[in-house]
Design an enzyme around this catalytic site. Structure first.
Site, PDB file in Angstrom:
ATOM      1  N   SER A   1       1.085  -0.958  -0.064  1.00 21.19           N
ATOM      2  CA  SER A   1      -0.073  -0.045  -0.058  1.00 21.19           C
ATOM      3  C   SER A   1       0.829   1.162   0.119  1.00 21.19           C
ATOM      4  CB  SER A   1      -0.916  -0.088   1.001  1.00 21.19           C
ATOM      5  OG  SER A   1      -1.914   0.970   1.223  1.00 21.19           O
TER       6      SER A   1
ATOM      7  N   HIS B   1      -4.421  -1.748  -4.258  1.00 20.65           N
ATOM      8  CA  HIS B   1      -5.601  -1.876  -3.832  1.00 20.65           C
ATOM      9  C   HIS B   1      -6.747  -1.750  -4.888  1.00 20.65           C
ATOM     10  CE1 HIS B   1      -4.120  -2.438   0.173  1.00 20.65           C
ATOM     11  NE2 HIS B   1      -3.970  -0.876   0.284  1.00 20.65           N
TER      12      HIS B   1
END
Length: 232
Positions: free
Chosen positions: A127, A162
């Protein structure tokens, strides 16, 4: 950029119920060591103690585990960043990409990581720990999704983690690349990682069946070939 960098769109121990996952196994294997020295960097989460303990629980039996802590707390003292030069693998956690970059630059972390990578240390992250290595990225550091253009630039283009797992990620990233707000880049869904060697994309792997990654340009998405990692 010399060295190996693995960027996770999601997955790994951070998103597992317990223990390490196939991507984590891949990272350990890339070090070439039976019991590597692995340092967790939780800057993006404000060095959250719970995140750090999750890392120790996952990696403690497989590695000499340590953590870089730049937010001095009662639960864990400040760690001198020079610890990064002693590692076989540096694993960067998720959180705020903007805050991570600001604090790293204040403490001279990028120069140490660059030196470590040139010496053989594998760099990896999920991330925010994916975003930081690229020129720019899609981030929720400012609450709503926003483009960030001042990444380290060690990997070419921009990044979006994501990709399908969070609403709006794919659409907004495509818009920013199309209008030139962000340079063309790479998107990875949860459970998918891009493996870079000396600044070139070497392969894309997934720890989940059907995991996807894309090269994203103003013309749209181009699927990347993804190798499914075996369970262990």
């Amino acid at each position: 950029m010399r060295g190996t960098i693995v960027t996770l769109g999601g997955g790994g121990f951070s998103m597992a119920d317990t223990g390490i996952t196939p991507i984590d196994e891949l990272l350990l294997g890339l070090t070439g060591k039976r019991r590597p020295r692995v340092c967790f960097v939780g800057t993006a989460s404000g060095d959250a103690a719970s995140y750090r303990e999750r890392f120790f629980d996952a990696f403690g039996a497989r590695a000499h585990a340590s953590a870089l802590v730049l937010f001095g707390q009662a639960t864990h003292a400040f760690t001198a960043p020079q610890i990064l030069l002693e590692q076989d693998l540096v694993y960067v956690g998720g959180g705020s990409t903007a805050n991570l970059l600001a604090l790293w630059r204040l403490h001279g972390v990028p120069a140490l990581l660059e030196q470590a990578a040139a010496g053989g240390t594998v760099l990896a992250g999920i991330s925010a720990g994916m975003n930081c290595w690229y020129e720019g990225s899609s981030t929720d550091s400012f609450a709503p999704l926003a483009p960030l253009r001042d990444g380290l630039g060690w990997l070419p283009g921009s990044a979006c983690p994501h990709y399908f797992a969070e609403p709006g990620r794919a659409e907004r990233f495509g818009e920013w690349v199309a209008d030139g707000t962000l340079p063309p880049g790479y998107a990875a869904d949860d459970g998918v990682a891009l493996v870079w060697r000396d600044g070139a994309l070497a392969e894309v792997v997934s720890e989940r069946p059907g995991g996807q990654a894309f090269a994203v340009t103003a013309a749209g998405e181009t699927p990347l070939e993804v190798r499914l990692l075996a369970r262990f």
